[in-house]
Design a protein around this motif. Structure first.
Motif, PDB file in Angstrom:
ATOM      1  N   LEU A  80      -3.260   0.327   5.099  1.00  0.00           N
ATOM      2  CA  LEU A  80      -1.858   0.728   4.546  1.00  0.00           C
ATOM      3  C   LEU A  80      -1.637   1.887   3.962  1.00  0.00           C
ATOM      4  O   LEU A  80      -0.580   2.486   4.244  1.00  0.00           O
ATOM      5  N   ARG A  81      -2.712   2.491   3.399  1.00  0.00           N
ATOM      6  CA  ARG A  81      -2.540   3.931   2.751  1.00  0.00           C
ATOM      7  C   ARG A  81      -2.337   4.859   3.965  1.00  0.00           C
ATOM      8  O   ARG A  81      -1.371   5.610   3.944  1.00  0.00           O
ATOM      9  N   ALA A  82      -2.975   4.734   5.090  1.00  0.00           N
ATOM     10  CA  ALA A  82      -2.694   5.528   6.289  1.00  0.00           C
ATOM     11  C   ALA A  82      -1.446   5.571   6.673  1.00  0.00           C
ATOM     12  O   ALA A  82      -0.706   6.586   7.178  1.00  0.00           O
ATOM     13  N   GLU A  83      -0.959   4.248   6.821  1.00  0.00           N
ATOM     14  CA  GLU A  83       0.486   4.079   7.172  1.00  0.00           C
ATOM     15  C   GLU A  83       1.390   4.601   6.367  1.00  0.00           C
ATOM     16  O   GLU A  83       2.485   5.421   6.848  1.00  0.00           O
ATOM     17  N   LEU A  84       1.355   4.635   5.181  1.00  0.00           N
ATOM     18  CA  LEU A  84       2.281   5.248   4.128  1.00  0.00           C
ATOM     19  C   LEU A  84       2.036   6.667   4.163  1.00  0.00           C
ATOM     20  O   LEU A  84       3.226   7.213   4.036  1.00  0.00           O
ATOM     21  N   GLU A  85       1.251   7.192   4.279  1.00  0.00           N
ATOM     22  CA  GLU A  85       0.866   8.750   4.613  1.00  0.00           C
ATOM     23  C   GLU A  85       1.523   9.387   5.634  1.00  0.00           C
ATOM     24  O   GLU A  85       2.076  10.400   5.446  1.00  0.00           O
ATOM     25  N   ALA A  86       1.553   8.384   6.713  1.00  0.00           N
ATOM     26  CA  ALA A  86       2.065   8.850   7.897  1.00  0.00           C
ATOM     27  C   ALA A  86       3.795   8.842   7.600  1.00  0.00           C
ATOM     28  O   ALA A  86       4.395   9.603   8.196  1.00  0.00           O
ATOM     29  N   LEU A  87       4.183   8.099   6.756  1.00  0.00           N
ATOM     30  CA  LEU A  87       5.640   8.031   6.278  1.00  0.00           C
ATOM     31  C   LEU A  87       5.888   9.094   5.081  1.00  0.00           C
ATOM     32  O   LEU A  87       7.086   8.987   4.892  1.00  0.00           O
ATOM     33  N   GLY A  88       4.929  10.120   5.046  1.00  0.00           N
ATOM     34  CA  GLY A  88       5.122  11.090   3.992  1.00  0.00           C
ATOM     35  C   GLY A  88       4.858  10.939   2.617  1.00  0.00           C
ATOM     36  O   GLY A  88       4.917  11.616   1.576  1.00  0.00           O
ATOM     37  N   ARG A  89       4.239   9.748   2.361  1.00  0.00           N
ATOM     38  CA  ARG A  89       3.696   9.428   0.924  1.00  0.00           C
ATOM     39  C   ARG A  89       2.298  10.021   0.573  1.00  0.00           C
ATOM     40  O   ARG A  89       1.626  10.108   1.492  1.00  0.00           O
TER      41      ARG A  89
END
Length: 887
Positions: A80-89
């Protein structure tokens, strides 16, 4: 893993948060944090597992508008962290807590359904004026709440446990009697949102509570469709083959690996059953492969097992077989719970569970967790496998019912033939029970009809003809919720995080997409798990069909701890509960101990558990006896007076002496003389009035016959009295008095029969009936003779062994009085010996007074008149002897 608590509607009240937080220190001993704004208050207790150095809570979003307190672990947080980082977080910690917080910021309430793990959380979304509570998909982590109005304003309390809600002191402690009835009658609990506490509910698995902080209105709803998804997947029925087994093995192994993620030591619970054994050998495989996340295990895997040598419940040989298969790569810890330890731990165990449970079985788990907490901080367990893979015998019948309903006759015949050994064992036990001709005992026969009639409309039903729907129902309602409650309460009691890899959301969904043969095939349940672990598990585990699990030898223990059980059943509080008939319970337990009925210990456990739960959580602390803590020898008992003037004008002063409890082993004469010496030695400081009185007037020692009889061995435990039918019948004809005195119990009546014989008791009873018509009192005892009137029944309000013993009159009370008189004169200083005028042995209570042994210079009538108002007190006052002075 942590503990959370909070409120809406009480302003910024840090004292309230502190009181709630203090109740859950055990859930988070590594730190605490608070946040308040407006009407919302949040409290957090931390048990550091991941990102120990950071991740403190409450955790705030970057703009400070969203605040999170969180109890649990989200195992897919890295994905989930990787997915959120991909969204710019971006992230400032490596904790899963921050992932949960930012996932909510990104996806709102939809984030919860993305989590694969366990959680109970609260989010104060200041930006959107919301307070959001959520509980994980399976309800592994608890979240309780109470909503109510105070002065017309809406209020909400919530916490990981019930005690913080009670500690807030905003709720009346009341029993939810409908839930209590269902527990007693049907042996169920945790199947719905209501708890045993009126006004306190819990979020169900997969639920969220959203409160509008501008209005105080809230709504509870589901954030997931997992239950519906499982039912939909069940209709797909992927064929069962080798490929399925391989995929299940990979998925389950990954679920175990994810649950090894930790910065603190991790261990494993090992019962010896298939489920926990599968976890142990899977971890061993990962360690040999040096897989990621196994560093948390250390050099060896730590396992913890409860064993009961020589008991029918013992699984040690199975646990040993597993340990042998991973030899050299494991450190084993074995716990041997004993009956006396259970008796000692009973109150804490009940307190830990917070609500009644169906058996004492979870005590084995309680002890395992206690031991494990000395070595590890995280413990993997095998919970959940039974409810998803038909681990209990009733699931066979649900599957057979399904085959019959669908007219799959060939498969039905094959399954029946393959499971004949299971059905044979089950049938044999039932037949043996019938052949013994023991009376069946249902709990309904012990409950008060006037109470149970209020719940005549309550029922309990299970799905009997669809295997997967039955499993789904048990996963979310009928079975697993209670198992997970035990898991949470027992682990967190000892600041331990419990993890359950079988309840990996994706593994469960995969399992339900398979055909029924993955669950039951050819008479074997848990088929896919058995096949997936072949080669890892010893065959005696893979091919094992009898299930025990973490439990206790309850039937053996109850007979060993009968004294403790009788003490509870004979207590005054148990007697006056509106739920059960004390006499019926005592009779049933007596017959159980004598092996004369077919009672299950679970019946008695439910009654014990409820009584102890009521004392702990509902009754509150008993009011202390006024003056008991600091009463001196020269003060009266509460509600009594020192001086009594007889009709002829003569006055006597009575000084009740507080003593320790007397037991059979007490050395009677030296103990009594010690209290007399204490009295006379303290006269110099007691005041001139007291010292002058005893110097110039005759004084006496009055002793309760109860302590005389007890030290003579005349106090007999109720379980040592074999009650005859005649004693049981005759005792019912005696009017019960509130003091437990007399022959209204079958045990005391039996002793009366043993003392003077049944013919004499029958004759005295007949004469008593005639005497009543003639207006005469006391005819029965006059005719029976033999000091039958001095027999006292067991009474819960008393102290020591008197709570569960029946007492006969003392032997030779006149001789005892004479001997004590002589010893007192030899012991006290000469000035007091000169005025000492003898000893009396008294049978005194609030209903009457009889002098059994008179060694004084007073006549019998005067001795009895001196104690006409019973100034002593042989119960909680603990004043079974008095110094009496003639004024």
């Amino acid at each position: 893993m942590c503990g959370i608590a909070g409120y809406y509607g009480f302003g910024e009240d840090r004292d309230l948060l502190g009181a709630m937080s203090q109740c859950i220190v055990h859930r988070g001993p590594d730190g605490e944090g608070y946040a308040t704004e407006g009407q919302v208050g949040l409290a957090h207790r931390r048990l550091s597992i991941i990102d120990v150095a950071h991740g403190q809570e409450p955790m705030y979003s970057a703009d400070g508008q969203v605040v999170l307190i969180y109890n649990g672990e989200v195992y897919n947080y890295l994905d989930l962290r990787a997915e959120l980082e991909a969204l710019g977080r971006t992230f400032s910690t490596v904790s899963d807590t921050e992932v949960v917080l930012q996932a909510y910021e990104q996806w709102g309430d939809d984030a919860f359904d993305r989590f694969n793990g366990m959680f109970g959380l609260a989010i104060h979304d200041r930006r959107n004026h919301r307070l959001v509570l959520a509980r994980d998909h399976f309800g592994i982590k608890p979240l309780y709440f109470a909503s109510f109005a105070e002065d017309g304003e809406k209020k909400l309390l919530f916490a990981s446990e019930i005690r913080p809600l009670l500690a807030a002191e905003k709720l009346e402690r009341k029993v939810n009697e409908r839930i209590l009835y269902r527990y007693l009658q049907f042996r169920i609990h945790d199947e719905e949102s209501a708890t045993f506490f009126a006004g306190i509910d819990k979020l169900l698995p997969g639920q969220k509570l959203v409160l509008d902080t501008t209005t105080g209105e809230h709504e509870v709803s589901m954030f997931t469709r997992l239950e519906e998804e499982l039912a939909e997947l069940a209709s797909v029925e992927r064929p069962y083959d080798a490929g399925v087994v391989d995929e299940y093995r990979e998925r389950f192994t990954e679920a175990v690996r994810l649950r090894l993620q930790s910065e603190v030591p991790v261990g494993t619970a090992l019962s010896g059953g298939l489920d926990s054994s599968a976890v142990v050998v899977t971890i061993n495989k990962l360690m040999r492969q040096k897989a990621a996340a196994t560093d948390s295990l250390g050099a060896k895997q730590q396992t913890f097992s409860a064993v009961f040598p020589n008991s029918i419940n013992d699984e040690e040989k199975y646990a040993d077989a597993v340990l042998a298969s991973v030899q050299g790569n494991v450190d084993s810890h074995k716990i041997l719970p004993k009956a006396h330890e259970f008796a000692d731990d009973l109150l804490d165990f009940v307190r830990t569970q917070e609500e009644p449970i169906i058996s004492s079985g979870p005590y084995a788990q309680y002890r395992v967790m206690q031991k494990a907490s000395e070595t590890v901080t995280v413990l993997l367990d095998g919970q959940g496998a039974d409810e998803m893979m038909a681990g209990y015998i009733p699931y066979y019948f649900a599957y057979l019912g399904q085959l019959r309903k669908n007219k799959q006759w060939d498969k039905l015949a094959k399954e029946v033939a393959s499971a004949t050994d299971i059905f044979y064992r089950l049938g044999r036990f039932r037949l043996q029970s019938k052949l013994t001709l023991k009376k069946d005992l249902t709990i309904g026969s012990l409950l008060r009809k006037e109470w149970t009639s209020r719940f005549a409309g309550e029922s309990y039903r299970v799905i009997g003809d669809n295997l997967k729907l039955r499993l789904i129902d048990d996963l979310f309602r009928k079975s697993l919720p209670s198992v997970l409650r035990y898991e949470d309460k027992n682990t967190m009691r000892f600041s331990l995080e419990g993890r359950v890899p079988f309840l990996d959301k994706e593994v469960v969904k995969f399992l339900f997409s398979l055909s029924d043969e993955a669950i039951i095939k050819d008479g074997w349940n848990k088929r896919v798990l058995r096949d997936a672990t072949r080669g890892l598990l010893p065959s005696m585990i893979s091919d094992r069909r009898n299930k025990i699990g973490f439990t206790t030898p309850e039937a053996e223990w109850f007979k060993l701890m009968k004294e403790r059980i009788y003490e509870i059943f004979l207590s005054s509080s148990f007697e006056y509960r509106p739920y059960w008939d004390q006499d019926a319970v005592l009779y049933a337990f007596e017959e159980y101990l004598q092996d004369r009925n077919g009672a299950s210990t679970m019946v008695f456990w439910r009654l014990l558990n409820v009584e102890l739960w009521l004392r702990e959580f509902i009754d509150g602390e008993p009011a202390p006896k006024a003056g008991k803590a600091d009463k001196t020898d020269y003060e009266p008992n509460p509600g009594k007076q020192l001086d009594l003037t007889l009709p002829g004008g003569r006055t006597f002063r009575r000084y009740p002496l507080r003593t320790d409890v007397f037991y059979r082993e007490t050395d009677f004469e030296p103990t009594v003389l010690g209290y007399v010496s204490r009295f006379v030695d303290g006269l110099g400081d007691a005041g001139e009035d007291h010292a002058t009185a005893i110097n110039n007037s005759p004084w006496y020692l009055f002793v309760s016959e109860k302590i005389v009889a007890m030290t003579q061995g005349r106090s007999i435990p109720v379980w040592d009295i074999k009650v005859s039918p005649a004693a049981r019948l005759l005792s019912k004809a005696v009017v019960r008095n509130p003091g437990g005195i007399g022959l209204a119990s079958p045990w005391s009546m039996q002793l009366a029969i043993d003392e003077v014989g049944l013919p004499r008791i029958l004759y005295a009873s007949a004469r008593s009936v005639i005497g009543k018509f003639q207006g005469k009192k006391g005819v029965f005892y006059e005719v029976a003779g033999g000091n039958i009137n001095a027999i006292d029944g067991a009474a819960g309000y008393q102290v020591g062994t008197s709570t569960h013993s029946v007492k006969l009159a003392p032997k030779d009370p006149d001789g005892v009085a004479a001997r004590l008189s002589e010893l007192v004169r030899q012991t006290v200083p000469a000035q007091y010996a000169a005025t000492f005028a003898g000893t009396a042995i008294m049978d005194a209570n609030d209903l009457g007074v009889v002098c059994l042994g008179n060694g004084t210079d007073l006549d019998q009538a005067t001795v009895e008149a001196v104690f006409g108002d019973n100034p002593q007190g042989q119960t909680t006052e603990q004043t079974p002897m008095s110094i009496v002075v003639a004024r």
